[in-house]
Design a protein around this motif. Structure first.
Motif, short mmCIF file in Angstrom:
data_model
loop_
_atom_site.label_atom_id
_atom_site.label_comp_id
_atom_site.label_asym_id
_atom_site.label_seq_id
_atom_site.Cartn_x
_atom_site.Cartn_y
_atom_site.Cartn_z
N ARG A 1 -35.80 16.85 -17.47
CA ARG A 1 -36.64 18.03 -17.63
C ARG A 1 -36.07 18.98 -18.68
N SER B 1 -37.07 22.76 -19.28
CA SER B 1 -37.91 23.86 -18.83
C SER B 1 -38.39 24.71 -19.99
N THR C 1 -41.06 16.60 -19.80
CA THR C 1 -40.26 15.66 -19.02
C THR C 1 -40.16 14.35 -19.79
N ALA D 1 -42.85 19.96 -16.42
CA ALA D 1 -41.40 19.93 -16.23
C ALA D 1 -41.10 19.54 -14.79
N ASP E 1 -43.40 19.83 -9.92
CA ASP E 1 -42.73 20.88 -10.69
C ASP E 1 -42.23 21.98 -9.75
#
Length: 405
Positions: free
Chosen positions: A105, A107, A112, A145, A160
């Motif tokens: 991930r 952010s 991803t 993410a 998420d």
């Protein structure tokens, strides 16, 4: 993309026989096992046959690790100690896995990246099959993410930080492509594949938990409730989901799903993630206020373990240990029923808080990443937490997940 293979340096004692394999290939050519390649039309397909994969006699484990400072990603084969270098993931800040694939991930970018670790285990209940193929980068989700993953042979659900799901076609991932599934209901619900269906916790005020078929049509409403879902895991004794009011436990009986809510041991705090060894029905968690909890699904009930300053936990399984890493770098093993400490070992000189280290567990060993030292410690948890090997991955392993178990 695979750009380099090299042996990992072994800094400590050698050890470890059979370990678990990791999963499938995207960029590399898959290996074929003797007797499987060339099963032509009309020939009997061997039991457990997986096209394009090599079946092995024993499990083989790998670790997918990432450096949050550089974005570097490596896959470490725990049997051969070979390290595979993959393309960096810029600004990577989290990782989760599903036994075969690792989901990295970022952010900041809201993305991803998906890595196929090249090996996996298929559990048939009374026996298992172990497979391996190439290692590679599968692809990326550009607008999601992931912080968690739940999977079955048909679907993989990524979740998420808000509890929203993105469901992918599992066979497509195994073929090296990222293909969204059309089965997730509209909205920001947590949709989890289980027992051939989707368990959907919408997280609204009513806390209703619905059962959908794989095309997204609603089939049933379960008795249990789940508001503010966060964290999920599939075990031999069913699906668990972290909810505001307790842990939702979903089981299957006579082709029907049933749910109950397992109360938390303390008022106020809750769980948002679960840690356990694949195939086990004992889980460990750090509550939102930092308490160590153990959940035995054979009861089922949570037990609080009194361990101040815990930063990472995991559970080995029934009738054995919960492992806890504390802020001073000490690894401890505890009885999950009584909380009594069985052993301890000074492991890390310094424990980073963001991200904290993780404890990964398989049937023979535990692994703790030590980013400050740039190594991974392999622990024999059945031998008073003896350090069996110290493994160099070539990067600072801030993030780590084990696959192939």
């Amino acid at each position: 993309m695979t750009s380099e293979h090299r042996p990992a340096a072994v800094l400590g004692a050698t050890g470890l026989g059979a370990l678990l394999l990791l999963t499938g290939c995207a960029d590399a050519e898959p290996a074929e096992s003797p007797g499987q390649a060339g099963a032509s039309e009309g020939e009997e397909v061997p039991h457990g046959y997986v096209e394009g994969a090599e079946e092995t006699a024993e499990p083989q484990s790998r670790l997918v690790v990432a450096d949050t400072g550089t974005g570097d990603v490596r896959v470490l084969d725990l049997i051969t100690e070979e390290v595979t270098e993959l393309d960096p993931v810029p600004d990577v800040d989290g990782i989760t896995g599903d036994g075969r694939f690792a989901y990295l991930r970022s952010s900041d970018h809201g993305t991803t990246d998906i890595v196929d670790s090249g090996a996996w285990t298929v559990d048939h209940g009374d026996h298992s099959h172990y497979y391996r193929t190439g290692i590679g980068h599968v692809g990326a989700l550009e607008d999601f993410a992931a912080r968690g993953a739940v999977t079955d042979p048909a679907l993989t659900s990524l979740i998420d930080e808000h509890g929203a799901s993105r469901t992918l076609e599992r066979p497509a991932l195994e073929d090296g492509t990222v293909e969204p599934a059309a089965a997730v209901p509209e909205g920001s619900a947590t949709a989890l594949p289980f027992a051939g269906r989707l368990v959907v916790a919408a997280g609204g005020s009513d806390g209703r938990v619905r059962v959908h078929d794989r095309e997204g049509a609603e089939e049933d409403v379960l008795d249990g409730t789940c508001t503010d879902p966060a964290g999920a895991a599939v075990t031999r004794r069913g699906l668990v989901v972290g909810c505001e009011e307790g842990t939702l436990h979903v089981t299957e009986d006579d082709d029907a799903l049933h749910a109950e809510t397992i109360p938390y041991p303390d008022g106020g705090a809750r769980t948002e993630s679960f840690q356990h060894r694949p195939g086990s029905a004992v889980l460990a968690a750090l509550s939102t206020d930092g308490q160590v909890w153990a959940l035995d699904l054979s009861e089922p009930a949570w037990t609080r373990l009194d361990v101040p300053d815990a930063v990472a936990v995991n559970a080995v399984g029934e009738d054995t240990f919960v492992l806890v890493l504390t802020a001073d770098g000490t690894l401890r093993s505890l009885d999950p029923e009584t909380g009594e400490q069985e052993a301890e070992a000074g492991l890390l000189d310094e424990v980073g808080a963001d991200p904290a280290p993780t404890i990964q567990i398989d049937t023979g060993r535990a692994y703790v990443n030590d980013a400050e030292a740039g190594v991974v410690h392999e622990i024999d948890y059945n031998d008073d937490l003896r350090v069996a090997r110290t493994l160099d991955t070539g990067i600072a392993p801030h993030l780590m997940v084990e696959t192939g178990r």
